[in-house]
Design a protein around this motif. Structure first.
Motif, PDB file in Angstrom:
ATOM      1  N   HIS A   4      16.540 -17.434  26.727  1.00 18.19           N
ATOM      2  CA  HIS A   4      17.357 -17.056  27.880  1.00 18.19           C
ATOM      3  C   HIS A   4      17.851 -18.340  28.524  1.00 18.19           C
ATOM      4  O   HIS A   4      17.104 -19.321  28.639  1.00 18.19           O
ATOM      5  CB  HIS A   4      16.560 -16.226  28.890  1.00 18.19           C
ATOM      6  CG  HIS A   4      17.402 -15.663  29.996  1.00 18.19           C
ATOM      7  ND1 HIS A   4      17.724 -16.388  31.122  1.00 18.19           N
ATOM      8  CD2 HIS A   4      17.998 -14.450  30.152  1.00 18.19           C
ATOM      9  CE1 HIS A   4      18.484 -15.650  31.916  1.00 18.19           C
ATOM     10  NE2 HIS A   4      18.664 -14.459  31.344  1.00 18.19           N
ATOM     11  N   GLU A   5      19.120 -18.338  28.945  1.00 16.86           N
ATOM     12  CA  GLU A   5      19.720 -19.565  29.455  1.00 16.86           C
ATOM     13  C   GLU A   5      19.099 -20.036  30.773  1.00 16.86           C
ATOM     14  O   GLU A   5      19.162 -21.222  31.093  1.00 16.86           O
ATOM     15  CB  GLU A   5      21.230 -19.375  29.619  1.00 16.86           C
ATOM     16  CG  GLU A   5      21.974 -19.241  28.306  1.00 16.86           C
ATOM     17  CD  GLU A   5      21.983 -17.823  27.747  1.00 16.86           C
ATOM     18  OE1 GLU A   5      22.640 -17.592  26.712  1.00 16.86           O
ATOM     19  OE2 GLU A   5      21.319 -16.944  28.350  1.00 16.86           O
ATOM     20  N   GLY A   6      18.520 -19.120  31.542  1.00 17.62           N
ATOM     21  CA  GLY A   6      17.821 -19.553  32.749  1.00 17.62           C
ATOM     22  C   GLY A   6      16.682 -20.491  32.409  1.00 17.62           C
ATOM     23  O   GLY A   6      16.498 -21.544  33.047  1.00 17.62           O
TER      24      GLY A   6
ATOM     25  N   ASN B 170      24.197 -16.610  32.796  1.00 21.11           N
ATOM     26  CA  ASN B 170      22.735 -16.598  32.811  1.00 21.11           C
ATOM     27  C   ASN B 170      22.160 -17.932  33.278  1.00 21.11           C
ATOM     28  O   ASN B 170      21.086 -17.980  33.891  1.00 21.11           O
ATOM     29  CB  ASN B 170      22.193 -16.291  31.413  1.00 21.11           C
ATOM     30  CG  ASN B 170      22.273 -14.824  31.069  1.00 21.11           C
ATOM     31  OD1 ASN B 170      22.387 -13.974  31.946  1.00 21.11           O
ATOM     32  ND2 ASN B 170      22.226 -14.514  29.782  1.00 21.11           N
TER      33      ASN B 170
END
Length: 540
Positions: free
Chosen positions: A50-52, A81
């Motif tokens: 996930h890009e977070g 994201n």
């Protein structure tokens, strides 16, 4: 010498000292990924699911290495994201260079799948955003991005790069890297020394610039030269003054009325490297009391006089400026030693009271928040790094932890939840010989759980300590203070089993059964060879 665009990017990364790329792969990044896989000396690709988590890992890595980290995101959705992490990085002034692959320009006008206004999305969260439309512009823009990312105030810089541009066979020139001279000491230090030496009740507010630059040792010299108690700025992101020092007076709270009341006991204050005072909850009136003499020092000229007037406003690198200021103050304040002893006696008594209250709360699980915070603080190995995203328990931990080594505390004042897990992974990759203890609230951990996948994949020896009170407790407390009736809607999480969540991602986990066991687990953080999650049930 000419390079194809993707290889030109790699050449610039090498020259900028980038040894890792943090990313989540997608179709529009395939030309870059192909170059990474084919080049023998390419940076290591560190993926996240996930890009977070990806941006948070880069944030932690940049803080640990002291140089910009490089991030590769996937088109509009991946950038969206990652925006939370970019907002945190901008607030914390973490230098990042971030790229996202745009759709192929040959059909961009047809609104193809996944396309979007990448620059428009990124612009509010970064220092600058570049839309690259020509291959020959990419190397220059990248050089500019790395330079801008570290220029005060540091922060993330974004580039949108179309997929077909990166795949072009056209050769482009890579401009040599320009070494930018370091900022020197500020002018006007003689005047600052006069004001501080003449003060009867001086104090210092240590801002995050002190920990970032770093200038911890130099600030200690100034504090001791004039016997000034030192407060951390509100919700500090770094260790800006050693908590073991006699002059350490704790963190200012993020409310103007309480800051004003605290600083009213002094007649002169040196504010070093602090971004305003970053209030959280509104209270009427200014942060500074009337009549207070203010000396403000910052490497960012925009900070001087930004939110309050300064009697002496100084612009310069913090370390050399503070070192020179300490020399100017030496032997000019005869009462400095006595002030230091008086402050030390007072602060020692206050810390002893806090210690006693925390120890008295020790019990089997579920633990009192004071006891859980004390167990972590008491167990920390001497050279540990604390990555803290625990909100309510974090405030207690700040009062109890006796950290004194530069870089030993990391927080994100940006407020975008889910930063802590990824940041701890990045910090462990940056400093592999140093124990990393991530102290997380259960609500914060829920936002960033995907970072555990990267922790397992990279086998980082991070101790993740999840404080489980089953609620967004800080929101409930604020709701009650505002006169809210009953329970604030949407703030009850219920009891969550983070051992199960950790094991799903391949991370070993254990539940703390007592404060003593929690302290022992934290003390063993330096012996870890892989990640371990500790689920800590708290009393509601």
């Amino acid at each position: 010498m000419g390079y194809r665009p993707a290889l030109a990017l790699l050449e610039i990364l090498r020259g900028e000292g980038v040894d890792r790329v943090f990313g989540n792969p997608g179709t529009t990044e395939l030309p870059f990924l192909a170059a990474l896989s084919e080049a023998a000396d390419a940076p290591e690709y560190v993926p996240g699911v996930h890009e977070g988590a990806v941006v948070s890992m880069a944030d932690g890595y940049a803080r640990g290495t002291g140089r910009p980290a490089f991030v590769s995101l996937h088109i509009a959705a991946g950038l969206a994201n990652g925006l939370l992490g970019l907002l945190n990085a901008r607030r914390s002034r973490t230098p990042l260079v971030v790229t996202a692959g745009q759709q192929d320009r040959r059909h961009l006008q047809q609104d193809p799948m996944l396309s979007g206004d990448l620059v428009g999305l990124a612009r509010p969260a970064v220092k600058a955003a570049y839309d690259i439309q020509h291959a020959h512009d990419l190397p220059l823009a990248l050089r500019r991005a790395f330079a801008l990312a570290v220029r005060p105030p540091a922060g993330p810089v974004f580039l949108s790069v179309p997929m077909d541009l990166m795949a072009e066979e056209t050769e482009v020139e890579v401009p040599p890297r320009t070494t930018v001279p370091r900022l020197g000491p500020a002018t006007g230090l003689d005047r600052a020394a006069e004001l501080l030496a003449a003060a009867d009740r001086p104090a210092i507010v240590a801002g995050d610039g002190v920990g970032r630059e770093p200038a911890l040792a130099e600030l200690i010299l100034v504090a001791e030269a004039c016997g000034a108690p030192v407060h951390h700025q509100p919700m500090a992101d770094f260790l800006n003054f050693p908590a073991t020092h006699p002059l350490y007076a704790g963190m200012l709270p993020p409310r103007h009325d309480v800051i004003r009341e605290t600083l009213a006991r002094y007649d002169t204050v040196l504010i070093a490297g602090a971004h305003a005072f970053t209030p959280h909850h509104y209270s009427p009136g200014p942060a500074l009391p009337p009549g207070l003499t203010v000396v403000q020092l910052d490497s960012d000229p925009d900070e001087i006089g930004r939110n309050f007037p300064a009697d002496a406003g100084l612009v310069g690198a913090l370390a050399p400026s503070l070192h020179r200021l300490a020399g100017l103050l030496r032997d000019r304040v005869p009462g400095a030693a006595a002030r230091t002893k008086e402050a030390g006696d007072r602060h020692t008594a206050e810390r002893a009271d806090a210690e006693a209250a925390a120890r008295a709360a020790y019990s089997p699980a579920p633990l009192a928040p004071w006891a859980a915070a004390h167990a972590v603080a008491a167990g920390l190995p001497p050279d540990a790094v604390v990555v803290e995203e625990a909100i309510t328990v974090g405030l207690l931990l700040r009062r109890l932890a006796r950290l004194d080594r530069p870089g030993s505390y990391t927080h994100a004042v940006g407020g975008g939840l889910g930063w802590g897990i990824g940041a701890a992974v990045g910090r462990a990759l940056a400093e592999p010989g140093r124990p990393v203890v991530a102290v997380l609230g259960d609500g914060c951990a829920l936002f960033g759980l995907q970072g555990l996948w990267s922790a397992a994949r990279e086998s980082v020896p991070v101790l993740f300590v999840v404080m489980g009170n089953g609620a967004y407790r800080t929101l409930q407390d604020t709701y009650a203070s505002m006169g809210g009736k009953g329970t604030c809607p949407g703030t009850e999480l219920g009891r969550l089993d983070f051992t199960t969540a950790a094991e799903f991602f391949g991370v070993a986990a254990v539940r703390a059964e007592s404060a003593d066991q929690l302290r022992e687990l934290v003390a063993g953080a330096g012996e870890l060879r892989a990640p371990l999650l500790v689920d800590v049930p708290l009393r509601s």
